[in-house]
Design a protein around this motif. Structure first.
Motif, PDB file in Angstrom:
ATOM      1  N   GLN A   1      -0.642   1.020 -11.029  1.00  0.00           N
ATOM      2  CA  GLN A   1      -1.247   0.213  -9.955  1.00  0.00           C
ATOM      3  C   GLN A   1      -2.687  -0.157 -10.299  1.00  0.00           C
ATOM      4  O   GLN A   1      -3.113  -1.287 -10.093  1.00  0.00           O
TER       5      GLN A   1
ATOM      6  N   PHE B   1       1.848  -7.222   2.179  1.00  0.00           N
ATOM      7  CA  PHE B   1       1.189  -6.389   1.191  1.00  0.00           C
ATOM      8  C   PHE B   1       1.722  -6.713  -0.200  1.00  0.00           C
ATOM      9  O   PHE B   1       2.917  -6.959  -0.367  1.00  0.00           O
TER      10      PHE B   1
ATOM     11  N   ASN C   1      -5.746   1.060   6.010  1.00  0.00           N
ATOM     12  CA  ASN C   1      -5.793  -0.232   6.689  1.00  0.00           C
ATOM     13  C   ASN C   1      -5.226  -0.257   8.112  1.00  0.00           C
ATOM     14  O   ASN C   1      -5.880  -0.693   9.053  1.00  0.00           O
TER      15      ASN C   1
ATOM     16  N   SER D   1       3.382  -4.330  -9.988  1.00  0.00           N
ATOM     17  CA  SER D   1       3.193  -3.146  -9.137  1.00  0.00           C
ATOM     18  C   SER D   1       3.071  -3.532  -7.671  1.00  0.00           C
ATOM     19  O   SER D   1       2.616  -4.628  -7.343  1.00  0.00           O
ATOM     20  N   GLU D   2       3.409  -2.595  -6.823  1.00  0.00           N
ATOM     21  CA  GLU D   2       3.190  -2.787  -5.386  1.00  0.00           C
ATOM     22  C   GLU D   2       1.850  -2.164  -5.000  1.00  0.00           C
ATOM     23  O   GLU D   2       1.487  -1.110  -5.500  1.00  0.00           O
ATOM     24  N   ILE D   3       1.115  -2.834  -4.134  1.00  0.00           N
ATOM     25  CA  ILE D   3      -0.146  -2.280  -3.648  1.00  0.00           C
ATOM     26  C   ILE D   3      -0.053  -2.169  -2.126  1.00  0.00           C
ATOM     27  O   ILE D   3      -0.411  -3.102  -1.405  1.00  0.00           O
ATOM     28  N   PRO D   4       0.388  -1.030  -1.629  1.00  0.00           N
ATOM     29  CA  PRO D   4       0.583  -0.886  -0.181  1.00  0.00           C
ATOM     30  C   PRO D   4      -0.706  -1.093   0.601  1.00  0.00           C
ATOM     31  O   PRO D   4      -1.776  -0.655   0.178  1.00  0.00           O
ATOM     32  N   GLY D   5      -0.595  -1.781   1.697  1.00  0.00           N
ATOM     33  CA  GLY D   5      -1.734  -1.944   2.597  1.00  0.00           C
ATOM     34  C   GLY D   5      -2.700  -3.050   2.212  1.00  0.00           C
ATOM     35  O   GLY D   5      -3.597  -3.378   2.974  1.00  0.00           O
ATOM     36  N   VAL D   6      -2.526  -3.623   1.029  1.00  0.00           N
ATOM     37  CA  VAL D   6      -3.444  -4.683   0.594  1.00  0.00           C
ATOM     38  C   VAL D   6      -2.705  -6.020   0.669  1.00  0.00           C
ATOM     39  O   VAL D   6      -1.694  -6.207  -0.012  1.00  0.00           O
ATOM     40  N   THR D   7      -3.197  -6.910   1.499  1.00  0.00           N
ATOM     41  CA  THR D   7      -2.489  -8.180   1.644  1.00  0.00           C
ATOM     42  C   THR D   7      -2.716  -9.064   0.423  1.00  0.00           C
ATOM     43  O   THR D   7      -3.721  -8.937  -0.275  1.00  0.00           O
TER      44      THR D   7
ATOM     45  N   ASN E   1      -8.608   1.434   0.760  1.00  0.00           N
ATOM     46  CA  ASN E   1      -8.691   0.625   1.974  1.00  0.00           C
ATOM     47  C   ASN E   1      -7.309   0.177   2.441  1.00  0.00           C
ATOM     48  O   ASN E   1      -7.046   0.103   3.640  1.00  0.00           O
ATOM     49  N   GLY E   2      -6.431  -0.097   1.475  1.00  0.00           N
ATOM     50  CA  GLY E   2      -5.068  -0.446   1.841  1.00  0.00           C
ATOM     51  C   GLY E   2      -4.358   0.707   2.533  1.00  0.00           C
ATOM     52  O   GLY E   2      -3.643   0.524   3.510  1.00  0.00           O
ATOM     53  N   PHE E   3      -4.628   1.891   2.040  1.00  0.00           N
ATOM     54  CA  PHE E   3      -3.994   3.093   2.590  1.00  0.00           C
ATOM     55  C   PHE E   3      -4.420   3.358   4.035  1.00  0.00           C
ATOM     56  O   PHE E   3      -3.617   3.762   4.878  1.00  0.00           O
TER      57      PHE E   3
ATOM     58  N   GLU F   1     -13.460  -0.851  -8.003  1.00  0.00           N
ATOM     59  CA  GLU F   1     -12.996  -1.835  -7.016  1.00  0.00           C
ATOM     60  C   GLU F   1     -11.502  -1.678  -6.763  1.00  0.00           C
ATOM     61  O   GLU F   1     -11.033  -1.772  -5.632  1.00  0.00           O
TER      62      GLU F   1
ATOM     63  N   LEU G   1      -9.906  -0.661  -3.208  1.00  0.00           N
ATOM     64  CA  LEU G   1      -8.924  -1.554  -2.587  1.00  0.00           C
ATOM     65  C   LEU G   1      -7.665  -0.764  -2.209  1.00  0.00           C
ATOM     66  O   LEU G   1      -7.126  -0.916  -1.112  1.00  0.00           O
ATOM     67  N   ALA G   2      -7.235   0.114  -3.124  1.00  0.00           N
ATOM     68  CA  ALA G   2      -6.054   0.928  -2.840  1.00  0.00           C
ATOM     69  C   ALA G   2      -6.300   1.855  -1.652  1.00  0.00           C
ATOM     70  O   ALA G   2      -5.441   2.022  -0.784  1.00  0.00           O
TER      71      ALA G   2
END
Ligand SMILES: Nc1ncnc2c1ncn2[C@@H]1O[C@H](COP(=O)(O)OP(=O)(O)OP(=O)(O)O)[C@@H](O)[C@H]1O
Ligand SMILES: [Mg+2]
Lengths: 252, 475
Positions: B424, A142, B448, A91-97, B444-446, B437, B441-442
């Motif tokens: 995801q 990401f 970010n 899966s892709e997790i946008p915004g998470v490095t 916070n990524g959004f 968690e 994380l998702a």
């Protein structure tokens, strides 16, 4: 039994479709087992059921990881118990490095409030990325977003190397890899081989098994293992295809 | 309505401690305007504060305006009808003047703010702090060198009394009393808040911070803030808000006016973490004169209903306005937020980036207003609103009203809705993260890329607040 991954008479379905049918397999710690089988026989299903995917219903069976029953546990509990799944389609997790993602996964394994050694972490991360010939700029990208097929697979192996599970299931890690990448990724896996780790490698091609030489090769057909052998079984399949398995099954 | 009672009892009692902001201390108020709203409540507040007649008059007129204006339920949610103005307490204070050393703050109030990390943060990175407990500030302090430079940082009562030549001119001018029902309400009963003046050319390097704390149940907090940055001045102001988890509804209805004179810069940052029964209905607007910049950073986490649309009136040539907002609507909450950009001069630019997250039955609404009349030229607006849905029950709506006329003006508008998929979440959980968690994380990524624009300390706080929310949203 406390040092092997034992799957016994596992029956699992999705919706009203039965997919795993009395599936049994034992992987002693330290060994690499390969599963080959035609499309749609349930290889990825097996991987996801073991990892606790909520879409699948388990009717019966056992999955004992060094003696601990995994079936019925939450996916994160299974992961922390020591099972890693390298996904066929990550899966892709946008915004998470990548760096933050792996870091979060490591922190999740630590005692609550335990200090995190960021310096040691990055040193290890960079070393492993170097080994996988991943550009260091990837740490800031990401997770899987915009990655090529091969880059995704490399990223899965990077996570595997960083998280050091007791057992790892690699679901078609070779698909999408170019020839050099296949060798590099295989070297990464080989470096992890040892008495403390067991592998279940799902693949369609014998080429991967030239690099990651398996202790056992199993043929999966319609939800269960129908044939097992040594590494030469993969060569035999490559040469003959699956028709003979079908014939053998019909006459059994 | 209670009489003015000078006696003050000091008792100590601590209730609940479930999360950072969710605790309260015993209520012991010297000044209490009682329950409900009437001209005599307004008189009482004005009298306690010792205000000049013109202010009392202003308040009484505002009360009439408030009573004459309808609830905005024709376009906003009918949940507004659940605010019972006759059951709210409009003024509560312990009667002390804001003190300048932490030691002088009453013990229970001090304990409250210490649990919230104040004044720890003051020592670390702030140029000045004000802490408001219910209706009045209990603590106010600014670095000496700023005082020497002529920076003013006080409450509205002191500001209007001691510096009328500065504050009276702008008070109620950016947001007129009749702007909306809640602005009128605030104008009638306002108490607390910050009045700030930054003299010409003074650039305040560290932020000024105010902390708003509601401690009493059925209470309405109506702080009033006016920040004036004189020509070429620069300031960052940050506000944080919390309240314990009450059983009944509580109202927070502030008015914030910003004035950035020629070439000035004001950055206003809000991180609110209201508990789930606070109605948060706030009017915020800034005026940017020639070459000036007003920037709102607005993070709305928690509350039962938030309605807030920070705006900038771009009144001078080359002025810039920006709204960066994050709204998180958890189960049962509604975040109705957005931004207004009124272009009123040539060469003005505005930028709106709004991100909302809806969890469970949470609902988020974006309302935008961008106005560029056809008489203007070289005006630009960029609007971007992104919504993230955490599961299928959550809801998001976007109403971006953009009216742009004229040949030489441009707008750019982008909107997106994305979902955190079950795949995801499974992927992240397979790496060992709990469901909470994984979701935080998702989320916070959004947010970010937006959070990167915030000062460090605030991005850390925001991240932690998001984690708390997401942990709490899974069973
Ligand atoms: N969500 C689903 N709904 C219905 N059928 C499904 C679902 N997921 C998987 N299946 C079916 O289950 C069967 C097993 O799928 P699975 O992905 O496990 O096969 P596989 O052995 O991994 O195949 P491949 O070699 O192509 O990767 C397939 O027939 C597939 O269509
Ligand atoms: Mg598969």
């Amino acid at each position: 039994m406390s040092d092997s991954f034992v799957i016994k008479n596992l029956n699992a379905s999705i919706g009203d479709r039965e997919i795993l049918k009395d599936f049994s397999l034992t992987i002693p710690k330290g060994e690499v087992h390969a599963i080959m089988g035609p499309n749609g026989t349930g290889k990825s299903t097996l991987a996801k059921v073991l990892a606790g995917h909520p879409d699948y219903a388990v009717q019966s069976g056992e999955a004992l990881l060094d003696g601990q029953e995994l079936l019925g546990l939450e996916p994160d509990v299974i992961a922390r118990a020591g099972l890693f799944l390298a996904f066929q389609y990550p899966s892709e997790i946008p915004g998470v490095t990548i760096a933050n993602f792996i870091r979060a996964a490591i922190v999740a394994r630590q005692a609550k409030g335990a200090p995190f050694d960021a310096k040691a972490y990055y040193a290890e991360l960079y070393a492993k990325m170097d080994a996988l010939k991943m550009d260091r700029t990837f740490t800031a990208r990401f997770v899987n977003e915009g990655f090529s097929g091969g880059e995704k697979k490399r990223c899965e192996i990077l996570q595997l190397m960083m998280l050091k599970p007791k057992y790892a299931v690699l679901d078609e890690t070779d698909s999408g890899l170019d020839i050099d990448a296949l060798r590099i990724v295989s070297e990464g896996v080989n470096r992890m081989r040892g008495p403390e780790t067991g592998f279940l490698v799902i693949t369609h091609y014998q080429r991967l098994l030239e690099y990651i030489v398996p202790d056992r090769v199993h043929i999966m057909w319609d939800g269960r293992i129908v044939h097992s052998g040594g590494k030469e079984l993969a060569l035999e399949l490559e040469a003959k295809g699956y028709d003979w398995v079908k014939t053998e099954l019909a006459s059994a | 309505m209670a009489e003015i009672d000078e006696s003050q009892t000091q008792r100590e009692a601590i209730e609940v401690d479930r999360s950072k902001g969710d605790f309260k201390y015993e209520e012991n108020y010297a000044f209490d305007a009682g329950v409900g709203l009437s001209p005599s409540v307004v008189d009482y507040i004005s009298k306690v504060k010792g205000e000049e007649p013109w202010i009392l008059e202003f308040r009484q007129k505002a009360l009439k305006t408030f009573e004459s204006l309808p609830m905005p339920t024709h376009w906003a949610t009918t949940d507004l009808e659940n605010i019972h103005f006759d059951k709210i307490r409009y003024y509560l204070s312990k009667g002390q003047k804001p003190v300048r050393t932490w030691e002088e703050v009453p013990d229970d109030v001090k304990a409250t703010f210490e649990r919230l990390g104040i004044p720890e943060s003051e020592r670390k990175f702030l140029a000045g702090v004000e802490a408001q407990f219910d209706s009045e500030a209990v603590y106010s302090r600014m670095k000496e060198e700023l005082e020497k430079q002529g920076v003013l940082f006080c409450g509205p009562t002191d500001g209007l009394r001691d510096h009328p030549e500065i504050f009276r001119r702008w008070f109620g001018k950016v947001i007129p009393v009749g702007d909306n029902k809640f602005a009128a309400l605030n104008s009638a009963v306002f108490s607390g808040g910050s009045f700030i003046y930054i003299p010409k050319g003074v650039k305040v390097a560290q932020p000024l911070q105010a902390y708003f704390r509601i401690n009493a149940e059925n209470f309405g907090q109506f702080e009033r803030t006016l920040i004036i940055a004189d020509e070429g001045a620069e300031v960052t102001y940050m506000e944080g808000c919390t309240a314990p988890k009450f059983e009944t509804a509580t109202l927070h209805s502030a008015v914030v006016e910003l004035v950035a004179l020629k070439g000035a810069k004001i950055q206003y940052i809000t991180v609110q973490n209201w508990s789930a029964n606070v109605f948060n209905l706030v009017t915020k607007r800034g005026v940017a004169e020639e070459g000036a910049e007003v920037r709102w950073i607005d993070c709305n986490i928690g509350s039962r209903l938030t309605m807030k649309y920070p705006g900038v009136v771009l009144r001078g040539k080359g002025a810039r306005g920006e709204v960066l907002s994050i709204a998180l609507a958890n189960d049962g909450q509604h975040q109705d937020t957005g931004a207004k950009m009124i272009h009123a001069a040539d060469d003005t630019t505005s930028n709106i980036i709004a991100k909302s997250i809806s969890v469970g039955t949470g609902r988020s609404t974006y309302r935008g207003l961008v106005h560029i009349p056809k008489t203007l030229k070289n005006c630009r607006n960029n609007t971007e609103c992104d919504a993230l849905l955490i599961n299928e029950h959550s809801r998001t709506d976007t109403y971006p009203a953009i009216s742009v006329r004229g040949q030489k003006n441009s707008v750019q508008h982008e909107a997106s809705v994305s979902k955190v998929s079950a795949e995801q979440i499974f992927y992240m959980m397979q790496r060992g993260l709990s469901e909470g968690e994984a979701m935080s994380l998702a989320v916070n990524g959004f947010v970010n890329d937006l959070v990167k624009e915030f000062p460090m300390e605030y991005s850390v706080e925001l991240k932690r607040l998001i984690e708390l929310q997401m942990e709490g949203s899974v069973g």
